[in-house]
Design a protein around this motif. Structure first.
Motif, short mmCIF file in Angstrom:
data_model
loop_
_atom_site.label_atom_id
_atom_site.label_comp_id
_atom_site.label_asym_id
_atom_site.label_seq_id
_atom_site.Cartn_x
_atom_site.Cartn_y
_atom_site.Cartn_z
N THR A 97 0.83 -1.20 0.00
CA THR A 97 0.00 0.00 0.00
C THR A 97 0.87 1.26 0.00
O THR A 97 0.52 2.25 -0.62
CB THR A 97 -0.97 0.02 1.21
OG1 THR A 97 -0.22 -0.17 2.40
CG2 THR A 97 -2.02 -1.06 1.09
N LEU A 100 1.95 1.73 -3.59
CA LEU A 100 0.82 2.23 -4.38
C LEU A 100 0.52 3.70 -4.07
O LEU A 100 0.23 4.48 -4.97
CB LEU A 100 -0.43 1.39 -4.12
CG LEU A 100 -0.57 0.13 -4.95
CD1 LEU A 100 -1.73 -0.71 -4.45
CD2 LEU A 100 -0.74 0.45 -6.43
N ASN A 101 0.59 4.06 -2.81
CA ASN A 101 0.34 5.46 -2.43
C ASN A 101 1.37 6.40 -3.02
O ASN A 101 1.10 7.59 -3.20
CB ASN A 101 0.29 5.61 -0.91
CG ASN A 101 -1.04 5.16 -0.35
OD1 ASN A 101 -2.06 5.24 -1.01
ND2 ASN A 101 -1.02 4.67 0.87
N LEU A 108 -1.19 5.75 -12.03
CA LEU A 108 -2.29 4.85 -11.70
C LEU A 108 -3.27 4.75 -12.86
O LEU A 108 -3.79 3.67 -13.16
CB LEU A 108 -2.99 5.35 -10.44
CG LEU A 108 -3.84 4.37 -9.67
CD1 LEU A 108 -3.04 3.16 -9.21
CD2 LEU A 108 -4.50 5.04 -8.48
N GLN A 123 -5.06 -3.21 -0.80
CA GLN A 123 -4.44 -2.21 -1.67
C GLN A 123 -5.47 -1.15 -2.08
O GLN A 123 -5.17 0.04 -2.07
CB GLN A 123 -3.86 -2.87 -2.92
CG GLN A 123 -2.62 -3.71 -2.67
CD GLN A 123 -2.22 -4.51 -3.89
OE1 GLN A 123 -3.05 -5.22 -4.47
NE2 GLN A 123 -0.97 -4.41 -4.29
N LEU A 127 -5.67 3.20 -1.13
CA LEU A 127 -5.53 4.29 -2.11
C LEU A 127 -6.11 5.58 -1.54
O LEU A 127 -7.11 5.56 -0.81
CB LEU A 127 -6.24 3.93 -3.42
CG LEU A 127 -5.65 2.77 -4.24
CD1 LEU A 127 -6.54 2.47 -5.45
CD2 LEU A 127 -4.24 3.07 -4.68
N GLN A 131 -6.39 9.41 -5.62
CA GLN A 131 -6.10 8.32 -6.55
C GLN A 131 -7.40 7.66 -7.03
O GLN A 131 -7.54 7.34 -8.21
CB GLN A 131 -5.19 7.28 -5.88
CG GLN A 131 -3.76 7.75 -5.71
CD GLN A 131 -2.92 6.76 -4.92
OE1 GLN A 131 -3.32 6.30 -3.84
NE2 GLN A 131 -1.76 6.44 -5.44
N GLN A 155 -13.68 7.33 -0.01
CA GLN A 155 -13.30 6.89 -1.36
C GLN A 155 -14.51 6.85 -2.28
O GLN A 155 -14.43 7.25 -3.44
CB GLN A 155 -12.59 5.54 -1.31
CG GLN A 155 -11.19 5.58 -0.72
CD GLN A 155 -10.62 4.19 -0.51
OE1 GLN A 155 -11.31 3.29 -0.04
NE2 GLN A 155 -9.35 4.03 -0.86
#
Length: 161
Positions: A97, A100-101, A108, A123, A127, A131, A155
């Motif tokens: 993670t 990914l961040n 992305l 994962q 985000l 993202q 999110q």
């Protein structure tokens, strides 16, 4: 460069982490995909950020899940968008993670729907809202029901119409 490119996978595997780190960035780009795949996680971890960024998209695509896990956040940030999008689906699924961040929204956005669908629920939950908002319609459509269920309220609110 030609000399390094001529090394076999067995020869590459026999190099110590210090020896791998001593290779010039241009030399690493001359390695075959088989040679890159033969690098141990310790050898990958010994590479500098510039060396990682100097790998070709073919070399990046050949990285195993374990090798990708060995990349530092600085290494991930240094990769170009075309290098990020060349990760295999198993490599994308192996990203932490934190890794990914570290991806920019543009990076992305270049992941395929298949790559997005390979992300774990952890994962996806990790985000940032920025993202999530940057995902394309096709990428959002590729999210599995488990991935959708892992999204936080913030999110979900970041998704646009």
């Amino acid at each position: 460069t030609a000399q390094v490119g001529a090394l076999t996978t067995k020869q590459i595997g026999a190099l110590t982490s210090d020896q791998i780190a001593a290779l010039e960035t241009a030399d690493l780009g001359s390695l075959t995909t088989s040679a890159v795949k033969a690098l141990s996680t310790a050898q990958i971890e010994a590479l500098t950020t510039d060396q990682i960024a100097g790998l070709t998209t073919s070399n990046i695509a050949s990285l195993t899940s374990a090798q990708v896990s060995g990349l530092g956040t600085d290494d991930i940030v240094a990769l170009q968008t075309n290098q990020i999008s060349s990760f295999s689906t198993s490599a994308v699924a192996a990203l932490s993670t934190t890794q990914l961040n570290a991806l920019e929204s543009a990076d992305l956005q270049k992941l395929s729907s298949t790559q997005i669908a390979s992300l774990t629920t952890s994962q996806i939950a990790g985000l940032s809202t920025g993202q999530i908002a940057a995902l394309s319609t096709a990428q959002v459509g590729a999210l599995t029901t488990k991935q959708i269920g892992a999204l936080t309220s913030d999110q979900i609110a970041a998704l646009t119409t």
